[in-house]
Motif scaffolding. Sequence first.
Motif, short mmCIF file in Angstrom:
data_model
loop_
_atom_site.label_atom_id
_atom_site.label_comp_id
_atom_site.label_asym_id
_atom_site.label_seq_id
_atom_site.Cartn_x
_atom_site.Cartn_y
_atom_site.Cartn_z
N ALA A 57 0.83 -1.21 0.00
CA ALA A 57 0.00 0.00 0.00
C ALA A 57 0.87 1.26 0.00
O ALA A 57 0.55 2.25 -0.67
CB ALA A 57 -0.92 0.00 1.22
N THR A 58 1.97 1.22 0.75
CA THR A 58 2.87 2.38 0.83
C THR A 58 3.52 2.66 -0.52
O THR A 58 3.58 3.81 -0.97
CB THR A 58 3.97 2.14 1.89
OG1 THR A 58 3.35 1.91 3.16
CG2 THR A 58 4.89 3.35 1.98
N LEU A 59 3.99 1.61 -1.18
CA LEU A 59 4.63 1.77 -2.49
C LEU A 59 3.62 2.25 -3.54
O LEU A 59 3.95 3.07 -4.39
CB LEU A 59 5.27 0.46 -2.93
CG LEU A 59 6.46 -0.02 -2.09
CD1 LEU A 59 6.96 -1.37 -2.58
CD2 LEU A 59 7.58 1.00 -2.11
N LYS A 60 2.40 1.73 -3.46
CA LYS A 60 1.36 2.16 -4.39
C LYS A 60 1.03 3.63 -4.20
O LYS A 60 0.89 4.38 -5.17
CB LYS A 60 0.09 1.32 -4.19
CG LYS A 60 -1.03 1.67 -5.16
CD LYS A 60 -2.25 0.80 -4.94
CE LYS A 60 -3.37 1.16 -5.91
NZ LYS A 60 -4.59 0.33 -5.67
N LYS A 61 0.95 4.05 -2.94
CA LYS A 61 0.68 5.46 -2.64
C LYS A 61 1.81 6.33 -3.13
O LYS A 61 1.59 7.43 -3.66
CB LYS A 61 0.48 5.65 -1.13
CG LYS A 61 0.11 7.06 -0.73
CD LYS A 61 -0.13 7.16 0.76
CE LYS A 61 -0.50 8.59 1.17
NZ LYS A 61 -0.73 8.70 2.64
N ALA A 62 3.06 5.86 -2.97
CA ALA A 62 4.22 6.63 -3.43
C ALA A 62 4.19 6.80 -4.94
O ALA A 62 4.48 7.89 -5.47
CB ALA A 62 5.50 5.92 -3.00
N GLU A 63 3.81 5.73 -5.65
CA GLU A 63 3.72 5.81 -7.11
C GLU A 63 2.63 6.79 -7.54
O GLU A 63 2.82 7.57 -8.48
CB GLU A 63 3.43 4.43 -7.69
CG GLU A 63 4.60 3.46 -7.58
CD GLU A 63 4.25 2.07 -8.04
OE1 GLU A 63 3.08 1.87 -8.46
OE2 GLU A 63 5.12 1.18 -8.00
N GLU A 64 1.49 6.76 -6.84
CA GLU A 64 0.40 7.68 -7.15
C GLU A 64 0.82 9.13 -6.89
O GLU A 64 0.47 10.04 -7.65
CB GLU A 64 -0.84 7.33 -6.33
CG GLU A 64 -1.47 6.00 -6.72
CD GLU A 64 -2.59 5.60 -5.78
OE1 GLU A 64 -2.74 6.25 -4.71
OE2 GLU A 64 -3.32 4.64 -6.09
N THR A 65 1.58 9.33 -5.80
CA THR A 65 2.06 10.67 -5.47
C THR A 65 3.01 11.19 -6.54
O THR A 65 2.93 12.35 -6.94
CB THR A 65 2.78 10.66 -4.10
OG1 THR A 65 1.86 10.25 -3.09
CG2 THR A 65 3.31 12.04 -3.76
N ILE A 66 3.90 10.32 -7.02
CA ILE A 66 4.85 10.70 -8.07
C ILE A 66 4.10 11.06 -9.34
O ILE A 66 4.40 12.07 -10.00
CB ILE A 66 5.85 9.57 -8.33
CG1 ILE A 66 6.78 9.40 -7.11
CG2 ILE A 66 6.67 9.85 -9.58
CD1 ILE A 66 7.68 8.20 -7.21
N ASP A 67 3.10 10.25 -9.69
CA ASP A 67 2.32 10.52 -10.91
C ASP A 67 1.58 11.85 -10.78
O ASP A 67 1.55 12.65 -11.73
CB ASP A 67 1.32 9.39 -11.16
CG ASP A 67 2.00 8.09 -11.57
OD1 ASP A 67 3.18 8.16 -11.99
OD2 ASP A 67 1.37 7.02 -11.45
N ARG A 68 0.97 12.08 -9.61
CA ARG A 68 0.23 13.32 -9.40
C ARG A 68 1.17 14.52 -9.42
O ARG A 68 0.86 15.56 -10.03
CB ARG A 68 -0.53 13.27 -8.07
CG ARG A 68 -1.40 14.51 -7.82
CD ARG A 68 -2.25 14.35 -6.57
NE ARG A 68 -1.45 14.23 -5.37
CZ ARG A 68 -1.27 13.11 -4.69
NH1 ARG A 68 -1.83 11.98 -5.10
NH2 ARG A 68 -0.52 13.08 -3.60
N SER A 69 2.32 14.40 -8.78
CA SER A 69 3.29 15.49 -8.75
C SER A 69 3.79 15.81 -10.15
O SER A 69 3.93 16.98 -10.53
CB SER A 69 4.48 15.12 -7.85
OG SER A 69 4.06 14.95 -6.51
N SER A 70 4.06 14.78 -10.94
CA SER A 70 4.54 14.97 -12.31
C SER A 70 3.49 15.68 -13.16
O SER A 70 3.81 16.58 -13.94
CB SER A 70 4.91 13.62 -12.94
OG SER A 70 5.96 13.01 -12.23
N GLU A 71 2.24 15.28 -12.99
CA GLU A 71 1.15 15.89 -13.75
C GLU A 71 1.00 17.37 -13.38
O GLU A 71 0.86 18.24 -14.26
CB GLU A 71 -0.15 15.13 -13.48
CG GLU A 71 -1.35 15.68 -14.24
CD GLU A 71 -2.64 14.94 -13.91
OE1 GLU A 71 -3.72 15.51 -14.13
OE2 GLU A 71 -2.55 13.79 -13.42
N GLN A 72 1.02 17.67 -12.09
CA GLN A 72 0.87 19.07 -11.66
C GLN A 72 2.08 19.91 -12.08
O GLN A 72 1.92 21.06 -12.50
CB GLN A 72 0.70 19.12 -10.14
CG GLN A 72 -0.62 18.54 -9.65
CD GLN A 72 -0.82 18.70 -8.17
OE1 GLN A 72 0.13 18.88 -7.42
NE2 GLN A 72 -2.05 18.62 -7.72
#
Length: 275
Positions: free
Chosen positions: A105-120
Motif C-alpha cells: 500500500a505504501t509503495l502504491k501510494k508513493a507511485e500515485e504521489t509521483i504521478d500526481r506530482s509529475s502531472e501538476q
Amino acid sequence: MTAKKTTPSSSSSKNRRRQNRTAAAADSGNKNISDVAALDGLINQLLNAHGESDDVLQKVCIENIMAFDQQMWLRMASRIDNVNTDEEKDAIADVMSKCMKIIEATLKKAEETIDRSSEQLQRIISAAADQTTMEFDVPLKSDALRRMEAEIKNCTVDEGMLNTTYAWIRKSDEDKMDGMVHILQKFLQVYAAGELNKNKAPLDELLGCSNTDDWPVVFQKLVNEGYGEVAFTKELQQRMEEVVLGLTNGSYAQRVQAEYLKEVEERSKEYFKQV
C-alpha cells in the motif's frame, strides 16, 4: 660481499594464503551472524508493535521499509519454521502478512504521489510557455512567471513535487537541456517567493518578487524609502531562522527556501556596496 635476496618459501606462502582464507571466512561468518541478529532484532520489534496495535505496527514497518528485502522475508519464514509453539508461528505469520500489505500500500501510494506530482508540475511548466505557440521564451519574462505563479496557486506544492522537480533538473542537466533547467529553477524561485512573502515588512516586497531581474529596481525603491542595510540584514536573518527552525530539517521545502534567501543575501551585499 653482496647480500643475497631471500624469498619466502613455498610452504610459508601457502600458510599465509590459508590463514587469509580462514580469516576471510571468519569475517564473512561474523558478518552473516551480525546480519541475522539485526533481522531478528527488527522482527522482534515488529512483533512487539503488533502486540500493541496495527497503527504501531504500520509505523515501525514504514520506518524500516528499506530493510524489507529478500533476506528479511526469508528470515521471517525461517523463524516461523523454527519456533516451538503454534501461537508463536501464528504471530510471526500474521506480522509477515500485515507487513506485506503495508509495504504494498505504501509503495502504491508513493507511485500515485509521483504521478500526481509529475502531472501538476507539467501544468505549471506549461503555464510558462507562450499560450499561443506553446513555446518557451528563455529566459522567462515577467508575464511567464506570473502565469506560472497563478498555476502554482491551483496546485499542491509538497515534498513530492519538489522531489520530482530536482529529479527533472538532474535529468535535464544530463541531457544538456539548459532551457528546461532554467525553467525548473524559475519554478522553484516562484514557489519560494510565494512561501516567504508574508506581506508584513519592506523585505517582503523583495522576497515576493520572483523575477530576480527586477531585484535592483526593488532594492533601489526600498533604499529610497529609507530602508537601509542594517534593517534589511536584520529582517533577512530573522526569515532565515524561521526557515531553519520552522520547516522540517533536511526537507526540500527548507532547502528551496533557504537557497532563495541565500541568493537574496548575496545580491543584497553586492547592491549595498554600490549605494
